[in-house]
Design an enzyme around this catalytic site. Structure first.
Site, mmCIF file in Angstrom:
data_model
loop_
_atom_site.group_PDB
_atom_site.id
_atom_site.type_symbol
_atom_site.label_atom_id
_atom_site.label_comp_id
_atom_site.label_asym_id
_atom_site.label_seq_id
_atom_site.Cartn_x
_atom_site.Cartn_y
_atom_site.Cartn_z
ATOM 1 C CE1 TYR A 93 -15.738 -25.655 -9.249
ATOM 2 C CE2 TYR A 93 -16.565 -27.807 -8.578
ATOM 3 C CZ TYR A 93 -16.093 -26.553 -8.250
ATOM 4 O OH TYR A 93 -15.957 -26.196 -6.931
ATOM 5 C CB SER A 96 -13.981 -28.920 -4.970
ATOM 6 O OG SER A 96 -15.285 -29.470 -4.883
#
Length: 264
Positions: free
Chosen positions: A153, A140
């Site tokens: 995360y 990401s």
């Protein structure tokens, strides 16, 4: 000679569904993996009819201990030789670390880090014996920075990026024909942007988000040409570059303020 075979985790929707569609369009047979077998069966039927490829459904919860090893064994038992592994499955939880469920955050680490690492290890060894194969891990843009209120995360995605780039170098040095890539998308129009099960909702303008299809296409193309890190979209590339201009302390402060002001 039959078609090559790709295994896609988190294949039932979002970027995983687009990965599956793109690979099927390229002539790959598919092993579709996600938790919900009913949704996988729907995807399997559509892709088989659309592209004439064989689809094998394997429902699996990658947050369960030894799930990766079980999945690998199932593919071996069915004589499914995986030529392209897409580690797409992932979990996201928004909110203050101390207020989010510890159990849910542990599940996120298990899926985003442990399952991805285990599947990469198992299939990289298998591919190396055949001197060919591709592994695409979903990281990401969050991997490039510390993100308060999304800290676990972001940390898992930083692991994925670091792990993948190092593994890519190892595979290249070993000259074993295995290509490993990390895809680092920014905000993407998937259910992750509005899912009550993942804590708070992050408010992001639609024009700031890429489509799941464009992200997946960039990932497949980048992996096939051997890129170790793929950042899709001009805006995301600029963001990744900007993160190098600030100290980590200042960047974390700025990002933390943005996230706290834009979470419901």
């Amino acid at each position: 000679m039959g078609n090559k075979t790709a295994l896609v985790t988190g294949a039932s929707d979002g970027i995983g569904l687009e990965f599956s569609d793109i690979l099927a369009a390229r002539g790959y047979d598919l092993v579709l993996v996600a938790r919900r077998e009913d949704k996988l069966n729907e995807v399997s039927a559509k892709l088989s009819e659309k592209y004439g490829v064989n689809c094998t459904v394997m429902a699996a919860d990658l947050s369960v201990p030894q799930a990766a090893q079980t999945l690998f064994q199932r593919t071996c038992e069915q004589n499914l030789q995986i030529d392209f592994l897409v580690n797409n499955a992932g979990l996201l939880h928004n909110g203050a670390f101390t207020e989010l469920s510890l159990a849910e955050q542990e599940r996120m680490i298990t899926v985003n880090v442990l399952a991805l690492t285990s599947l990469s290890h198992l299939y990289a060894n298998d591919m190396a014996t055949r001197k060919k194969g591709y592994i695409l891990n979903l990281a990401s843009l969050a991997a490039w920075m510390a993100i308060p209120n999304q800290n676990v995360y972001a940390a898992t995605k930083a692991y994925v990026l670091s792990f993948t780039q190092a593994l890519a170098n190892e595979m290249k040095a070993a000259n074993n024909g295995v290509v490993v890539s990390a895809l680092c998308p920014g905000y993407t129009a998937t259910k992750m942007m509005d899912n009550p099960d993942q804590g708070a909702k992050l408010r992001i303008a639609p024009n700031m988000m890429m489509s799941a299809k464009d992200v997946a296409e960039a990932g497949i193309k980048g992996c096939l040409v051997g890129k170790s890190a793929i950042v899709p979209g001009v805006a995301n590339k600029i963001t990744a570059a900007i993160t190098r201009l600030f100290s980590k302390t200042l960047l974390t402060k700025l990002v933390g303020s943005f996230y706290r002001n834009n979470m419901d």
